[in-house]
Scaffold this motif. Structure first.
Motif, PDB file in Angstrom:
ATOM      1  N   GLY A  68     -58.206 -14.542 -21.090  1.00  0.00           N
ATOM      2  CA  GLY A  68     -57.915 -15.902 -21.516  1.00  0.00           C
ATOM      3  C   GLY A  68     -56.692 -15.885 -22.411  1.00  0.00           C
ATOM      4  N   GLU A  69     -56.284 -17.073 -22.824  1.00  0.00           N
ATOM      5  CA  GLU A  69     -55.125 -17.236 -23.715  1.00  0.00           C
ATOM      6  C   GLU A  69     -55.215 -16.302 -24.921  1.00  0.00           C
ATOM      7  OE1 GLU A  69     -52.738 -19.612 -23.177  1.00  0.00           O
ATOM      8  OE2 GLU A  69     -51.595 -19.103 -24.994  1.00  0.00           O
ATOM      9  N   GLY A  70     -54.152 -15.525 -25.118  1.00  0.00           N
ATOM     10  CA  GLY A  70     -54.112 -14.665 -26.300  1.00  0.00           C
ATOM     11  C   GLY A  70     -54.720 -13.299 -26.097  1.00  0.00           C
ATOM     12  N   ILE A  71     -55.198 -13.033 -24.873  1.00  0.00           N
ATOM     13  CA  ILE A  71     -55.764 -11.717 -24.560  1.00  0.00           C
ATOM     14  C   ILE A  71     -54.778 -10.964 -23.664  1.00  0.00           C
ATOM     15  CG2 ILE A  71     -57.679 -10.505 -23.459  1.00  0.00           C
ATOM     16  CD1 ILE A  71     -58.526 -11.984 -25.945  1.00  0.00           C
TER      17      ILE A  71
END
Lengths: 98, 98
Positions: A68-71
């Motif tokens: 997901g976002e930021g991973i």
DNA sequence: CATGAATGTCGCTGATCGCATACATTTTAG
DNA sequence: CTAAAATGTATGCGATCAGCGACATTCATG
């Protein structure tokens, strides 16, 4: 296989355990928890200890992934692709007088 | 991105939270837990409640996946491939007299 | 059907949880 | 540098946990 609840996690653990021909007692011993805890987690108990869940997954040889976002993405999807310089390509094919 | 411990999970949650410009208090509110719990989970607390971890991941829009023996694979890797009938192929090319 | 194994449930216990509040420390802006 | 915001820590509290042992129930298998 994706999942979002402790109930789903429980079912997946049960499946994996059975696929290995292990009994709840076997898994409990392998994971270092009480048999009762295995009963609970397989039933989807949401207030179970996070750490024991990890131990259990490890005992089953299962691995978790998150995204997901930021991973950060895995390397395989970060393969470098040569990007042509559009201007240069166009320029090389242009009428020299234009 | 793969992980196997609550410590790693904590770091990933922190990363995702920051990537969204959220404060611990923001995330706590969004996930329906106390701010103190966010502090703990980000620090890798292994005895945290499983269910709250799921709530937190959901609040961050993160998704989990698991894989290993006994876990169903995603459809994309289960694409059916036509398997030729070797005997038939061989037969069709054999010397009729053999 | 009968028997043993596997699984689910109960009550007990000491230990820990998570929340709230308040305070200490660190980080971020101006 | 200073003030405010963000983060980490301490205490007190009721609630719950996880393990244990004992049963109850369900599942296998002969």
């Amino acid at each position: 296989m994706q999942f979002r609840t402790s109930l789903e996690l429980g079912l997946l653990i049960r499946r994996a355990r059975r696929a290995r021909g292990m009994t709840q007692a076997d898994l409990a011993r392998a994971a270092g928890v009480g048999r009762q805890w295995i009963v609970a987690i397989e039933a989807g108990k949401p207030r179970a200890e996070l750490g024991k869940a990890f131990q259990t997954l490890a005992a089953l040889g299962l691995s978790l992934s998150i995204h997901g976002e930021g991973i950060p993405e895995p390397p395989s999807s970060r393969v470098r692709i040569a990007v042509p310089d559009i201007e240069a390509v166009v320029g090389a094919h242009q009428d020299p007088e234009s």
